[in-house]
Design a protein around this motif. Structure first.
Motif, PDB file in Angstrom:
ATOM      1  N   GLU A 148       0.740  -1.075   0.256  1.00 28.28           N
ATOM      2  CA  GLU A 148      -0.089   0.107  -0.076  1.00 28.28           C
ATOM      3  C   GLU A 148       0.755   1.191   0.013  1.00 28.28           C
ATOM      4  OE1 GLU A 148      -3.349   0.552  -0.017  1.00 28.28           O
ATOM      5  OE2 GLU A 148      -3.479   2.500   0.820  1.00 28.28           O
ATOM      6  N   THR A 149       2.200   1.222   0.730  1.00 31.56           N
ATOM      7  CA  THR A 149       2.507   2.747   0.701  1.00 31.56           C
ATOM      8  C   THR A 149       4.103   2.681   0.295  1.00 31.56           C
ATOM      9  OG1 THR A 149       2.680   4.451   2.554  1.00 31.56           O
ATOM     10  CG2 THR A 149       3.659   2.115   3.178  1.00 31.56           C
ATOM     11  N   THR A 150       4.558   3.872   0.047  1.00 32.30           N
ATOM     12  CA  THR A 150       5.837   4.336  -0.188  1.00 32.30           C
ATOM     13  C   THR A 150       7.097   3.451   0.211  1.00 32.30           C
ATOM     14  OG1 THR A 150       4.885   6.607  -0.845  1.00 32.30           O
ATOM     15  CG2 THR A 150       7.342   6.267  -1.121  1.00 32.30           C
ATOM     16  N   THR A 151       7.025   3.539   1.707  1.00 30.91           N
ATOM     17  CA  THR A 151       8.106   2.973   2.381  1.00 30.91           C
ATOM     18  C   THR A 151       8.063   1.475   2.369  1.00 30.91           C
ATOM     19  OG1 THR A 151       8.387   4.592   4.145  1.00 30.91           O
ATOM     20  CG2 THR A 151       8.877   2.323   4.853  1.00 30.91           C
ATOM     21  N   GLY A 152       6.741   0.977   2.136  1.00 32.57           N
ATOM     22  CA  GLY A 152       6.645  -0.697   1.793  1.00 32.57           C
ATOM     23  C   GLY A 152       7.367  -1.157   0.644  1.00 32.57           C
ATOM     24  N   THR A 177      -3.422   6.554  -9.579  1.00 29.77           N
ATOM     25  CA  THR A 177      -4.652   6.786  -8.575  1.00 29.77           C
ATOM     26  C   THR A 177      -4.678   6.251  -7.267  1.00 29.77           C
ATOM     27  OG1 THR A 177      -5.346   4.635  -9.449  1.00 29.77           O
ATOM     28  CG2 THR A 177      -6.344   6.426 -10.585  1.00 29.77           C
ATOM     29  N   LYS A 178      -3.373   5.928  -6.919  1.00 28.09           N
ATOM     30  CA  LYS A 178      -3.133   6.003  -5.384  1.00 28.09           C
ATOM     31  C   LYS A 178      -2.234   7.018  -5.065  1.00 28.09           C
ATOM     32  CE  LYS A 178      -1.680   4.355  -1.217  1.00 28.09           C
ATOM     33  NZ  LYS A 178      -0.597   5.295  -0.621  1.00 28.09           N
ATOM     34  N   HIS A 179      -0.776   7.019  -5.402  1.00 27.34           N
ATOM     35  CA  HIS A 179      -0.085   7.904  -4.839  1.00 27.34           C
ATOM     36  C   HIS A 179      -0.364   9.408  -5.124  1.00 27.34           C
ATOM     37  CE1 HIS A 179       2.639   6.914  -8.514  1.00 27.34           C
ATOM     38  NE2 HIS A 179       2.366   8.269  -8.521  1.00 27.34           N
ATOM     39  N   PHE A 181      -3.198  10.689  -5.269  1.00 27.89           N
ATOM     40  CA  PHE A 181      -4.454  11.209  -4.635  1.00 27.89           C
ATOM     41  C   PHE A 181      -4.448  11.109  -3.078  1.00 27.89           C
ATOM     42  CE2 PHE A 181      -5.104  10.503  -9.208  1.00 27.89           C
ATOM     43  CZ  PHE A 181      -5.972  11.732  -9.418  1.00 27.89           C
ATOM     44  N   ASP A 182      -4.191   9.727  -2.588  1.00 28.57           N
ATOM     45  CA  ASP A 182      -4.018   9.277  -1.338  1.00 28.57           C
ATOM     46  C   ASP A 182      -2.874  10.022  -0.617  1.00 28.57           C
ATOM     47  OD1 ASP A 182      -2.512   7.673   0.594  1.00 28.57           O
ATOM     48  OD2 ASP A 182      -4.048   5.889   0.414  1.00 28.57           O
ATOM     49  N   ASN A 183      -1.673   9.875  -1.033  1.00 28.43           N
ATOM     50  CA  ASN A 183      -0.600  10.357  -0.438  1.00 28.43           C
ATOM     51  C   ASN A 183      -0.588  12.084  -0.301  1.00 28.43           C
ATOM     52  OD1 ASN A 183      -0.091   7.635  -1.336  1.00 28.43           O
ATOM     53  ND2 ASN A 183       2.090   7.917  -1.351  1.00 28.43           N
ATOM     54  N   VAL A 210       7.916  21.641   6.743  1.00 29.83           N
ATOM     55  CA  VAL A 210       7.634  20.322   6.055  1.00 29.83           C
ATOM     56  C   VAL A 210       8.870  19.867   5.560  1.00 29.83           C
ATOM     57  CG1 VAL A 210       6.146  19.355   4.344  1.00 29.83           C
ATOM     58  CG2 VAL A 210       5.262  21.235   5.447  1.00 29.83           C
ATOM     59  N   SER A 211       9.218  18.428   6.107  1.00 29.00           N
ATOM     60  CA  SER A 211      10.576  17.834   5.623  1.00 29.00           C
ATOM     61  C   SER A 211      10.091  16.977   4.580  1.00 29.00           C
ATOM     62  CB  SER A 211      11.248  17.175   6.766  1.00 29.00           C
ATOM     63  OG  SER A 211      11.851  18.172   7.414  1.00 29.00           O
ATOM     64  N   GLY A 212      10.592  17.238   3.677  1.00 24.38           N
ATOM     65  CA  GLY A 212      10.428  16.139   2.383  1.00 24.38           C
ATOM     66  C   GLY A 212       9.232  17.029   1.325  1.00 24.38           C
ATOM     67  N   TYR A 213       9.643  17.058  -0.002  1.00 25.96           N
ATOM     68  CA  TYR A 213       8.643  17.692  -0.845  1.00 25.96           C
ATOM     69  C   TYR A 213       8.238  16.586  -1.833  1.00 25.96           C
ATOM     70  CZ  TYR A 213       6.266  21.377  -3.158  1.00 25.96           C
ATOM     71  OH  TYR A 213       5.140  22.011  -3.890  1.00 25.96           O
ATOM     72  N   GLY A 214       7.821  15.341  -1.236  1.00 25.40           N
ATOM     73  CA  GLY A 214       7.408  14.190  -2.151  1.00 25.40           C
ATOM     74  C   GLY A 214       5.928  14.380  -2.320  1.00 25.40           C
ATOM     75  N   HIS A 215       5.336  13.169  -2.469  1.00 26.65           N
ATOM     76  CA  HIS A 215       3.824  13.200  -2.768  1.00 26.65           C
ATOM     77  C   HIS A 215       3.163  13.647  -1.326  1.00 26.65           C
ATOM     78  CE1 HIS A 215       5.130  10.566  -5.935  1.00 26.65           C
ATOM     79  NE2 HIS A 215       4.133  11.096  -6.465  1.00 26.65           N
ATOM     80  N   VAL A 216       3.479  13.261  -0.314  1.00 25.50           N
ATOM     81  CA  VAL A 216       2.919  13.592   0.884  1.00 25.50           C
ATOM     82  C   VAL A 216       3.318  15.160   1.490  1.00 25.50           C
ATOM     83  CG1 VAL A 216       3.048  12.896   3.548  1.00 25.50           C
ATOM     84  CG2 VAL A 216       2.957  11.329   1.907  1.00 25.50           C
ATOM     85  N   ASP A 272      15.800   9.854  11.467  1.00 28.72           N
ATOM     86  CA  ASP A 272      16.585  10.782  11.981  1.00 28.72           C
ATOM     87  C   ASP A 272      16.678  12.353  11.025  1.00 28.72           C
ATOM     88  OD1 ASP A 272      17.328   8.958  13.769  1.00 28.72           O
ATOM     89  OD2 ASP A 272      19.182   8.250  12.631  1.00 28.72           O
ATOM     90  N   VAL A 273      15.448  12.532  10.744  1.00 25.84           N
ATOM     91  CA  VAL A 273      15.215  13.779  10.221  1.00 25.84           C
ATOM     92  C   VAL A 273      15.338  15.085  10.954  1.00 25.84           C
ATOM     93  CG1 VAL A 273      13.698  15.229   8.395  1.00 25.84           C
ATOM     94  CG2 VAL A 273      13.971  12.559   8.361  1.00 25.84           C
ATOM     95  N   ILE A 274      14.758  14.949  12.264  1.00 25.71           N
ATOM     96  CA  ILE A 274      15.096  15.912  13.271  1.00 25.71           C
ATOM     97  C   ILE A 274      15.623  15.195  14.376  1.00 25.71           C
ATOM     98  CG2 ILE A 274      13.628  17.067  15.107  1.00 25.71           C
ATOM     99  CD1 ILE A 274      11.588  17.659  12.675  1.00 25.71           C
ATOM    100  N   VAL A 337       0.750  10.917  12.299  1.00 24.28           N
ATOM    101  CA  VAL A 337      -0.217  11.810  12.917  1.00 24.28           C
ATOM    102  C   VAL A 337      -1.575  11.595  12.490  1.00 24.28           C
ATOM    103  CG1 VAL A 337       0.395  13.776  11.722  1.00 24.28           C
ATOM    104  CG2 VAL A 337      -0.500  14.160  13.720  1.00 24.28           C
ATOM    105  N   ASN A 338      -1.699  11.486  11.230  1.00 20.24           N
ATOM    106  CA  ASN A 338      -3.169  11.517  10.700  1.00 20.24           C
ATOM    107  C   ASN A 338      -3.923  10.318  11.057  1.00 20.24           C
ATOM    108  OD1 ASN A 338      -1.203  10.044   9.073  1.00 20.24           O
ATOM    109  ND2 ASN A 338      -2.592  10.000   7.386  1.00 20.24           N
ATOM    110  N   LEU A 339      -3.095   9.278  11.487  1.00 20.54           N
ATOM    111  CA  LEU A 339      -3.821   8.281  12.074  1.00 20.54           C
ATOM    112  C   LEU A 339      -3.927   7.781  13.335  1.00 20.54           C
ATOM    113  CD1 LEU A 339      -2.608   6.100   9.010  1.00 20.54           C
ATOM    114  CD2 LEU A 339      -4.653   5.493   9.714  1.00 20.54           C
TER     115      LEU A 339
END
Ligand SMILES: NC(=O)c1ccc[n+]([C@@H]2O[C@H](COP(=O)([O-])OP(=O)(O)OC[C@H]3O[C@@H](n4cnc5c(N)ncnc54)[C@H](O)[C@@H]3O)[C@@H](O)[C@H]2O)c1
Length: 416
Positions: A148-152, A177-179, A181-183, A210-216, A272-274, A337-339
């Protein structure tokens, strides 16, 4: 039927939530209607490891109604909605999930799910798939898995590259139609929802890093601007950083952003981003949240080792009083945080993610184990089918190419 949940008496609340989500997931609902006559999943065993939310409840009902035998566990120790888990158990599903499990219990739940000896695994973050491979999973009868997810997907592609992957994986996350929209829209909205529910802060006028300027990251940044925030992006990829700059954001290294941020949201899938050197530079009252898959983006060890007092402010917010006196707040123990602090993505967006899950699982079942162990992209035809169905459900029509236009777009003879 075996299960392990927190409180079966919550079932009626959970049922209402799943029913609500079902109404908002028309693409998945219509796919179920289309396939139901043939019971295409009859006799198929499916093991799932995906946040137990009301939307996952709709996916589980869909798979069951198409004939599958199911077991399910959570894919994060803090994301299970206990009322939804109770409702699903009441509907006859083997659920092994509850909110607030220890790491040990989390893996026990995964192993209880694996005991079904599944033909298909449905995963989010790859913990189930990795356990199936490394901890005595019965691999021989697995047709394949979905992720389901990028990290996976990143983890499973690494397994493939190292020759460790033993069954095929459909990279559901990589469907457009997943990343896209969902991400982007799902996490963009629900991450801010979680932060607001946990703190009730005014986002307007805040410096949001915001750390990371990918989909999320793009989704979170855009929604934060919508709330009136001044958004600063941190990145490690020059192309993504440049896009952020030209989209109108400030771009800084974290060491500088740390000094100006009021709210920090990590969305990288990296660890270890922060870290300590950043935390020590933060302003009094800074708030930290993570929307990436694992709780490794914010160094909780650094927060703890630099604090003289740790206090729980509410269910989802922890205050760290640093040795030098200022306070930093962490939401949801640095987990999604969203879940943790909200309800995850809105049903409308999970509609497309889970339509991709269903169609990908059906492809694996049709393949009956004939695909070689690799990570597979989703066919563009599947994306097109889902996008078209979503537009239809929204009563939106689009244009179609004329024959002349089709010839023009696929030819080379017409120029200046
Ligand atoms: N919260 C949710 O519900 C949810 C939903 C979808 C995806 N995710 C997770 O969010 C994470 C990001 O997913 P995505 O689809 O946006 O991935 P992505 O690959 O599109 O974007 C990640 C971005 O982070 C950047 N990055 C990597 N390491 C960094 C670092 N140390 N500092 C700054 N930037 C860094 C990359 O350059 C990239 O631009 C993943 O862990 C994914 O599994 C969470």
């Amino acid at each position: 039927m075996k299960y392990r949940i927190k409180d079966p008496s919550l079932a009626s609340e959970g049922k209402k939530k799943i029913d609500w989500a079902e109404v908002h997931m028309p693409v998945l609902f219509n796919l179920k209607k289309k396939f139901k006559l043939n019971s295409p999943l009859d006799g198929v065993k499916v093991a799932g490891c995906l946040h137990v939310t009301k939307e996952t409840g709709v996916l589980i009902r869909t798979l069951r109604d198409l004939g599958a035998e199911l077991t399910w566990c959570g894919c994060n120790p803090l994301s299970t909605q206990d009322d939804v888990a109770a409702a699903l158990v009441e509907e006859g599903i083997s659920i092994f999930a509850s909110r607030g499990v220890s790491n040990e219990q989390y893996y026990d739940d995964i192993h209880a799910t694996m005991a079904l000896s599944p033909n298909v695994t449905i995963d989010d973050g790859a913990d189930l798939t990795v356990e199936m491979h490394n901890s005595g999973g019965n691999i021989s009868q697995v047709y394949g898995g979905t992720e389901e997810t990028t990290t996976g997907v990143v983890r499973l592609r690494a397994m493939e590259k190292n020759g460790k992957l033993k069954y095929p994986i459909m990279a559901v996350n990589d469907a457009e139609t997943k990343h896209d929209f969902d991400n982007v829209y799902g996490t963009g909205q629900s991450a801010l929802d979680g932060i607001i529910r946990a703190t009730n802060i005014l986002i307007a006028g805040k410096n949001v890093v915001v750390s990371g300027y990918g989909h999320v990251g793009k989704g979170v940044a855009r929604r934060a601007v919508g709330h009136g925030a001044n958004v600063i992006i941190t990145e490690i990829d020059p192309i993504a950083a440049l896009k952020a700059k030209l989209d109108g954001y400030s771009v800084l290294p974290m060491i500088s952003a740390a000094e100006t941020g009021d709210l920090f949201v990590t969305t990288t899938g990296c660890k270890d981003v922060i870290r300590e050197e950043h935390i020590l530079r933060m302003k009094d009252g800074s708030i930290l949240a993570n929307a990436g898959h694992f709780n490794v983006e914010i160094s909780i060890d650094a927060l703890k080792s630099n604090s003289k007092l740790v206090k729980q402010i509410n269910d989802n917010t922890t205050e760290y009083e640093l040795n030098k006196g200022n306070k930093v707040y962490l939401i949801g123990e640095g987990r999604l945080v969203n879940l943790v602090a909200a309800e995850g993505h809105p049903s409308e967006v999970m509609d497309m993610s889970f339509a991709n899950q269903l169609l990908s699982a059906m492809k694996l079942i049709q393949s009956k184990g004939s695909l070689s162990p690799a990570v597979y992209d989703i066919d563009r035809t599947q994306d097109q089918e889902i996008a078209r169905a979503k537009l239809e459900s929204m009563d939106i029509n689009i244009d179609t190419l004329s024959d002349e236009q089709e010839t023009y777009l696929t030819g080379f003879s017409e120029g200046t």
